[in-house]
Design a protein around this motif. Structure first.
Motif, mmCIF file in Angstrom:
data_model
loop_
_atom_site.group_PDB
_atom_site.id
_atom_site.type_symbol
_atom_site.label_atom_id
_atom_site.label_comp_id
_atom_site.label_asym_id
_atom_site.label_seq_id
_atom_site.Cartn_x
_atom_site.Cartn_y
_atom_site.Cartn_z
ATOM 1 N N LEU A 98 -19.254 -8.387 4.894
ATOM 2 C CA LEU A 98 -19.330 -7.841 3.559
ATOM 3 C C LEU A 98 -18.334 -6.472 3.579
ATOM 4 C CD1 LEU A 98 -22.800 -8.298 1.823
ATOM 5 C CD2 LEU A 98 -20.368 -9.204 1.424
ATOM 6 N N ARG A 99 -18.608 -5.846 4.617
ATOM 7 C CA ARG A 99 -17.606 -4.550 4.865
ATOM 8 C C ARG A 99 -16.398 -4.902 4.948
ATOM 9 N NH1 ARG A 99 -17.605 0.594 6.218
ATOM 10 N NH2 ARG A 99 -16.228 1.432 8.039
ATOM 11 N N TRP A 100 -15.897 -5.831 5.709
ATOM 12 C CA TRP A 100 -14.381 -6.271 5.563
ATOM 13 C C TRP A 100 -13.929 -6.627 4.076
ATOM 14 C CZ3 TRP A 100 -10.758 -4.684 9.002
ATOM 15 C CH2 TRP A 100 -11.218 -4.193 10.158
ATOM 16 N N LEU A 101 -14.682 -7.543 3.664
ATOM 17 C CA LEU A 101 -14.432 -7.867 2.282
ATOM 18 C C LEU A 101 -14.325 -6.796 1.338
ATOM 19 C CD1 LEU A 101 -14.169 -10.733 0.618
ATOM 20 C CD2 LEU A 101 -16.537 -10.478 0.120
ATOM 21 N N ARG A 102 -15.224 -5.929 1.393
ATOM 22 C CA ARG A 102 -14.934 -4.587 0.546
ATOM 23 C C ARG A 102 -13.946 -3.749 0.641
ATOM 24 N NH1 ARG A 102 -21.255 -3.231 1.128
ATOM 25 N NH2 ARG A 102 -22.121 -4.588 -0.458
ATOM 26 N N LEU A 103 -13.655 -3.865 1.898
ATOM 27 C CA LEU A 103 -12.248 -2.790 2.456
ATOM 28 C C LEU A 103 -11.145 -3.694 1.864
ATOM 29 C CD1 LEU A 103 -13.449 -1.781 6.138
ATOM 30 C CD2 LEU A 103 -12.786 -0.211 4.022
ATOM 31 N N LEU A 104 -10.919 -5.152 2.216
ATOM 32 C CA LEU A 104 -9.712 -5.592 1.655
ATOM 33 C C LEU A 104 -9.611 -5.659 0.205
ATOM 34 C CD1 LEU A 104 -10.137 -8.987 3.871
ATOM 35 C CD2 LEU A 104 -8.193 -7.250 3.712
ATOM 36 N N PHE A 105 -10.735 -5.881 -0.362
ATOM 37 C CA PHE A 105 -10.798 -6.031 -1.925
ATOM 38 C C PHE A 105 -10.198 -4.468 -2.504
ATOM 39 C CE2 PHE A 105 -12.472 -5.301 -6.262
ATOM 40 C CZ PHE A 105 -11.614 -6.393 -6.839
ATOM 41 N N GLY A 106 -10.816 -3.278 -1.819
ATOM 42 C CA GLY A 106 -10.260 -2.004 -2.276
ATOM 43 C C GLY A 106 -8.953 -1.631 -1.848
ATOM 44 N N GLY A 107 -8.748 -2.218 -0.733
ATOM 45 C CA GLY A 107 -7.307 -2.054 -0.244
ATOM 46 C C GLY A 107 -5.956 -2.790 -1.241
ATOM 47 N N VAL A 109 -6.843 -3.356 -4.349
ATOM 48 C CA VAL A 109 -6.638 -2.690 -5.650
ATOM 49 C C VAL A 109 -5.985 -1.230 -5.589
ATOM 50 C CG1 VAL A 109 -8.269 -1.248 -7.085
ATOM 51 C CG2 VAL A 109 -8.822 -3.638 -6.323
ATOM 52 N N LEU A 110 -6.095 -0.508 -4.093
ATOM 53 C CA LEU A 110 -5.395 0.685 -4.210
ATOM 54 C C LEU A 110 -4.018 0.489 -4.166
ATOM 55 C CD1 LEU A 110 -6.039 3.961 -3.698
ATOM 56 C CD2 LEU A 110 -6.120 3.328 -1.160
ATOM 57 N N TYR A 111 -3.587 -0.552 -3.345
ATOM 58 C CA TYR A 111 -2.078 -0.901 -3.127
ATOM 59 C C TYR A 111 -1.633 -1.317 -4.661
ATOM 60 C CZ TYR A 111 2.101 -3.542 -2.224
ATOM 61 O OH TYR A 111 3.453 -3.972 -2.136
ATOM 62 N N SER A 112 -2.333 -1.933 -5.370
ATOM 63 C CA SER A 112 -1.597 -2.332 -6.609
ATOM 64 C C SER A 112 -1.774 -0.832 -7.544
ATOM 65 C CB SER A 112 -2.682 -3.057 -7.250
ATOM 66 O OG SER A 112 -2.734 -4.382 -6.777
ATOM 67 N N ALA A 113 -2.670 -0.264 -7.469
ATOM 68 C CA ALA A 113 -2.604 1.118 -8.258
ATOM 69 C C ALA A 113 -1.292 1.787 -7.902
ATOM 70 C CB ALA A 113 -3.818 1.718 -8.228
ATOM 71 N N ILE A 114 -1.030 2.065 -6.576
ATOM 72 C CA ILE A 114 -0.081 3.108 -5.902
ATOM 73 C C ILE A 114 1.373 2.216 -6.488
ATOM 74 C CG2 ILE A 114 0.994 3.733 -4.027
ATOM 75 C CD1 ILE A 114 -1.782 4.014 -2.757
ATOM 76 N N ARG A 115 1.303 0.899 -6.188
ATOM 77 C CA ARG A 115 2.536 0.496 -6.591
ATOM 78 C C ARG A 115 2.982 0.641 -8.009
ATOM 79 N NH1 ARG A 115 3.907 -5.668 -6.705
ATOM 80 N NH2 ARG A 115 6.153 -5.457 -6.936
ATOM 81 N N LEU A 116 1.863 0.191 -8.931
ATOM 82 C CA LEU A 116 2.180 0.568 -10.450
ATOM 83 C C LEU A 116 2.544 1.796 -10.716
ATOM 84 C CD1 LEU A 116 -0.766 -1.699 -11.828
ATOM 85 C CD2 LEU A 116 1.868 -2.106 -12.149
ATOM 86 N N PHE A 117 1.895 2.988 -10.053
ATOM 87 C CA PHE A 117 1.969 4.291 -10.454
ATOM 88 C C PHE A 117 3.395 4.876 -9.953
ATOM 89 C CE2 PHE A 117 2.015 8.854 -9.155
ATOM 90 C CZ PHE A 117 1.266 9.474 -10.481
ATOM 91 N N PHE A 118 4.253 4.058 -9.025
ATOM 92 C CA PHE A 118 5.371 4.750 -8.661
ATOM 93 C C PHE A 118 6.522 3.762 -9.204
ATOM 94 C CE2 PHE A 118 2.827 7.208 -5.471
ATOM 95 C CZ PHE A 118 3.300 8.140 -5.732
ATOM 96 N N ARG A 119 6.044 2.878 -9.963
ATOM 97 C CA ARG A 119 7.260 2.103 -10.732
ATOM 98 C C ARG A 119 7.957 2.940 -11.788
ATOM 99 N NH1 ARG A 119 6.908 -4.166 -11.067
ATOM 100 N NH2 ARG A 119 7.561 -4.564 -9.066
#
Length: 119
Positions: A98-107, A109-119
């Protein structure tokens, strides 16, 4: 209490469906946290999210095709890799801690947010 939970679930469905129609499959990013907030266990919330998003995506495809917003042939290049990734992801869902699943999902989401922010 049970009626309140059903009302919240219906409202969450409207919200996730709206995001899915607006962004493609962006509702999936919201569906997992919403399901968890409604008391659904981690792995089950991920799997349920996939089912909900799949059904919503099929409906959204019909809407986009009806509006002539894209042609199905545009997606053909992405389907083989997407299907392969979906199979691997589904097989790994029950095997990942579960820890890895949460980290992957959070990663993601974070990557998507950063990518959208800098577009």
């Amino acid at each position: 209490m049970k009626k309140m939970k059903k009302t919240l679930a219906a409202a969450a469905g409207v919200f996730v469906g709206f995001l899915n129609g607006l962004f493609g499959s962006g509702g999936g990013m919201v569906a997992v946290p919403v399901l968890k907030a409604l008391g659904v266990e981690d792995r089950k919330s991920h799997a349920t999210s996939i089912l909900v998003i799949s059904v919503l995506s099929l409906f959204t495809i019909g809407m986009y095709l009806g509006n002539d917003s894209f042609h199905l042939t545009d997606a053909l290049y992405y389907l083989p890799g997407g299907l392969a990734g979906a199979v691997v992801g589904a097989l790994l869902l029950n095997k990942l801690p579960l820890r890895w699943l949460r980290l992957l999902f959070g990663g993601v989401v974070l990557y998507s947010a950063i990518r959208l922010f800098f577009r």
